[in-house]
Design a protein around this motif. Structure first.
Motif, PDB file in Angstrom:
ATOM      1  N   TRP A 103      -8.898   5.072   2.161  1.00  0.00           N
ATOM      2  CA  TRP A 103      -8.153   5.515   3.142  1.00  0.00           C
ATOM      3  C   TRP A 103      -8.168   4.231   3.960  1.00  0.00           C
ATOM      4  CZ3 TRP A 103      -5.220   9.627   3.550  1.00  0.00           C
ATOM      5  CH2 TRP A 103      -5.732  10.675   2.787  1.00  0.00           C
ATOM      6  N   ALA A 104      -9.243   3.534   4.198  1.00  0.00           N
ATOM      7  CA  ALA A 104      -9.457   2.503   5.007  1.00  0.00           C
ATOM      8  C   ALA A 104      -8.613   1.340   4.754  1.00  0.00           C
ATOM      9  CB  ALA A 104     -10.874   2.033   5.118  1.00  0.00           C
ATOM     10  N   GLU A 107       0.690  -1.125   0.030  1.00  0.00           N
ATOM     11  CA  GLU A 107      -0.008  -0.013  -0.349  1.00  0.00           C
ATOM     12  C   GLU A 107       0.738   1.266   0.071  1.00  0.00           C
ATOM     13  OE1 GLU A 107      -3.214   0.392  -0.278  1.00  0.00           O
ATOM     14  OE2 GLU A 107      -3.831  -1.792  -0.245  1.00  0.00           O
ATOM     15  N   ILE A 108       2.159   1.129   0.033  1.00  0.00           N
ATOM     16  CA  ILE A 108       2.971   2.256   0.192  1.00  0.00           C
ATOM     17  C   ILE A 108       2.921   3.403  -0.914  1.00  0.00           C
ATOM     18  CG2 ILE A 108       4.963   1.246  -1.122  1.00  0.00           C
ATOM     19  CD1 ILE A 108       5.016   3.405   2.097  1.00  0.00           C
ATOM     20  N   HIS A 109       2.441   3.031  -1.999  1.00  0.00           N
ATOM     21  CA  HIS A 109       2.348   3.973  -3.300  1.00  0.00           C
ATOM     22  C   HIS A 109       0.864   4.746  -3.000  1.00  0.00           C
ATOM     23  CE1 HIS A 109       5.513   1.749  -5.200  1.00  0.00           C
ATOM     24  NE2 HIS A 109       4.816   0.721  -5.183  1.00  0.00           N
ATOM     25  N   ASP A 110      -0.055   4.069  -2.524  1.00  0.00           N
ATOM     26  CA  ASP A 110      -1.162   4.925  -2.266  1.00  0.00           C
ATOM     27  C   ASP A 110      -1.148   5.708  -1.106  1.00  0.00           C
ATOM     28  OD1 ASP A 110      -2.682   3.627  -4.344  1.00  0.00           O
ATOM     29  OD2 ASP A 110      -3.570   2.093  -3.127  1.00  0.00           O
ATOM     30  N   ILE A 111      -0.163   5.232  -0.077  1.00  0.00           N
ATOM     31  CA  ILE A 111      -0.007   6.085   0.996  1.00  0.00           C
ATOM     32  C   ILE A 111       0.769   7.476   0.636  1.00  0.00           C
ATOM     33  CG2 ILE A 111       1.254   6.161   3.013  1.00  0.00           C
ATOM     34  CD1 ILE A 111       0.810   3.287   3.569  1.00  0.00           C
ATOM     35  N   GLY A 112       1.541   7.224  -0.503  1.00  0.00           N
ATOM     36  CA  GLY A 112       2.297   8.446  -0.892  1.00  0.00           C
ATOM     37  C   GLY A 112       1.314   9.340  -1.530  1.00  0.00           C
ATOM     38  N   HIS A 113       0.196   8.939  -2.198  1.00  0.00           N
ATOM     39  CA  HIS A 113      -0.679   9.704  -2.799  1.00  0.00           C
ATOM     40  C   HIS A 113      -1.571  10.437  -1.519  1.00  0.00           C
ATOM     41  CE1 HIS A 113       0.046   8.768  -6.768  1.00  0.00           C
ATOM     42  NE2 HIS A 113      -0.311   7.553  -6.826  1.00  0.00           N
ATOM     43  N   GLY A 114      -1.537   9.678  -0.461  1.00  0.00           N
ATOM     44  CA  GLY A 114      -2.668  10.102   0.687  1.00  0.00           C
ATOM     45  C   GLY A 114      -2.005  11.306   1.420  1.00  0.00           C
ATOM     46  N   VAL A 115      -0.601  11.061   1.532  1.00  0.00           N
ATOM     47  CA  VAL A 115       0.226  12.091   2.253  1.00  0.00           C
ATOM     48  C   VAL A 115       0.252  13.349   1.609  1.00  0.00           C
ATOM     49  CG1 VAL A 115       2.731  12.847   2.882  1.00  0.00           C
ATOM     50  CG2 VAL A 115       2.007  10.343   3.220  1.00  0.00           C
ATOM     51  N   GLU A 116       0.167  13.375   0.107  1.00  0.00           N
ATOM     52  CA  GLU A 116       0.143  14.666  -0.531  1.00  0.00           C
ATOM     53  C   GLU A 116      -1.384  15.282  -0.421  1.00  0.00           C
ATOM     54  OE1 GLU A 116       0.755  13.387  -4.690  1.00  0.00           O
ATOM     55  OE2 GLU A 116       3.021  13.683  -4.525  1.00  0.00           O
ATOM     56  N   GLN A 117      -2.377  14.262  -0.278  1.00  0.00           N
ATOM     57  CA  GLN A 117      -3.569  14.927  -0.093  1.00  0.00           C
ATOM     58  C   GLN A 117      -3.800  15.629   1.427  1.00  0.00           C
ATOM     59  OE1 GLN A 117      -7.012  12.453  -1.340  1.00  0.00           O
ATOM     60  NE2 GLN A 117      -5.625  11.039  -2.453  1.00  0.00           N
ATOM     61  N   LEU A 118      -3.002  15.281   2.322  1.00  0.00           N
ATOM     62  CA  LEU A 118      -3.145  15.735   3.593  1.00  0.00           C
ATOM     63  C   LEU A 118      -2.889  17.313   3.669  1.00  0.00           C
ATOM     64  CD1 LEU A 118      -1.504  12.861   5.795  1.00  0.00           C
ATOM     65  CD2 LEU A 118      -4.071  13.247   5.340  1.00  0.00           C
ATOM     66  N   ASP A 123      -3.920   0.199   9.174  1.00  0.00           N
ATOM     67  CA  ASP A 123      -4.926  -0.124  10.072  1.00  0.00           C
ATOM     68  C   ASP A 123      -5.414   1.140  10.776  1.00  0.00           C
ATOM     69  OD1 ASP A 123      -2.431   0.020  11.258  1.00  0.00           O
ATOM     70  OD2 ASP A 123      -3.064  -1.584  12.605  1.00  0.00           O
ATOM     71  N   HIS A 124      -4.710   2.296  10.384  1.00  0.00           N
ATOM     72  CA  HIS A 124      -5.204   3.629  11.427  1.00  0.00           C
ATOM     73  C   HIS A 124      -5.494   4.535  10.102  1.00  0.00           C
ATOM     74  CE1 HIS A 124      -3.160   3.274  15.456  1.00  0.00           C
ATOM     75  NE2 HIS A 124      -2.768   1.948  14.829  1.00  0.00           N
ATOM     76  N   LEU A 125      -6.523   5.349  10.507  1.00  0.00           N
ATOM     77  CA  LEU A 125      -6.591   6.631   9.557  1.00  0.00           C
ATOM     78  C   LEU A 125      -5.835   7.823  10.224  1.00  0.00           C
ATOM     79  CD1 LEU A 125     -10.694   6.454   9.654  1.00  0.00           C
ATOM     80  CD2 LEU A 125      -8.867   5.713   7.729  1.00  0.00           C
ATOM     81  N   PRO A 126      -5.405   8.451   9.351  1.00  0.00           N
ATOM     82  CA  PRO A 126      -4.802   9.762   9.527  1.00  0.00           C
ATOM     83  C   PRO A 126      -5.496  10.941  10.467  1.00  0.00           C
ATOM     84  CG  PRO A 126      -5.035   9.895   7.209  1.00  0.00           C
ATOM     85  CD  PRO A 126      -5.639   8.437   7.804  1.00  0.00           C
ATOM     86  N   LEU A 127      -4.826  11.709  11.296  1.00  0.00           N
ATOM     87  CA  LEU A 127      -5.392  12.836  11.912  1.00  0.00           C
ATOM     88  C   LEU A 127      -4.684  13.973  11.519  1.00  0.00           C
ATOM     89  CD1 LEU A 127      -7.425  13.680  14.392  1.00  0.00           C
ATOM     90  CD2 LEU A 127      -5.236  13.285  15.763  1.00  0.00           C
TER      91      LEU A 127
END
Length: 245
Positions: free
Chosen positions: A230-231, A28-39, A235-239
């Motif tokens: 995000w899910a 999932e690390i590639h999708d996490i990278g996109h998620g970090v940008e969206q934060l 196993d955690h969602l970002p805050l």
């Protein structure tokens, strides 16, 4: 920090960039990278970040060639990583991604017993000519360990952070109650408390294990992104919490 002076901080336990068990686990690390940008945060505090893992690297064809902290840093951000745990196949720890310059950083071991390797990452950044201290933590699974680790955290803050300089403490506190929050309030560390923000488990969040506390900054709003994407990532969602100086 935007034109209105809002300083955004996020924290996220990324579960080492992999979900599932055994041969069915997925990267999932590639999708996490996109998620970090969206934060779109000024500072992103990460836990369970891989520096290297030889077994996973051989299992996944698309395993990043660089350490996860460097891979996840959006363009223009600086990544700081320090190892908490060394295992048979690699090592992992805490990381901080920042769009503001890093002044210095240090690590302190917080391991309470031999079965859990824990640590804190302290990074000082310069935000519009103001020094801001950020401490990333990942506390233990045993209640007694967490109490002792918070006392160690308080001693570290008293020793290393000037009272006059803004401080953020963020991460995975692994606590289902509010005992640690009450303890940190004695040192002036507060979080946005208007509403609860459950972050765990990500598919059906019931408990807020992840927190962002601050001293010298005023929390003005907080949120947790939701949805199937995000899910899936951890196993955690970002805050996310927005602050004003």
């Amino acid at each position: 920090m935007d034109k209105d002076g809002v300083f955004r901080v996020a924290t996220w336990n990324i579960h080492k960039g992999v979900r599932g068990m055994g041969p069915t686990r997925r990267l999932e690390i590639h999708d996490i990278g996109h998620g970090v940008e969206q934060l779109d945060a000024d500072v992103v505090c990460l836990q369970e970040v891989r520096k290297v893992h030889r077994r996973e690297q051989s299992h996944f064809a698309r395993w990043p060639a660089m350490p996860q902290a460097d891979y996840l840093a959006p363009e223009g951000y600086e990544a700081v990583y320090r190892t908490n745990a060394v295992t048979r196949h690699g090592e992992h720890g805490n990381a901080l991604l920042t769009r503001w310059p890093v002044v210095n950083h240090q690590h302190e071991d917080m391991s309470d017993h031999r079965f859990e390797q824990r640590g804190l990452l302290h990074v000082e950044i310069m935000v519009a000519d103001r020094p801001v201290h950020v401490i990333v933590v990942h506390l233990g699974l045993i209640p007694g360990s967490r109490v002792r680790q918070v006392e160690q955290l308080r001693r570290f803050i008293a020793r290393e952070v000037r009272v006059s300089e803004p401080l953020i403490v963020a991460g995975d506190f692994n606590e289902f109650g509010g005992t640690l929050s009450r303890t940190l309030r004695h040192d002036g560390l507060i979080e946005f408390e208007a509403t609860r923000h459950p972050t765990f488990p990500s598919r059906l969040p019931l408990a807020q294990l992840d927190h962002i506390y601050a001293r010298g900054l005023a929390p003005i709003r907080a949120e947790v992104p939701h949805g199937r994407a995000w899910a899936r990532m951890s196993d955690h969602l970002p805050l996310i919490t927005d602050f004003r100086f």
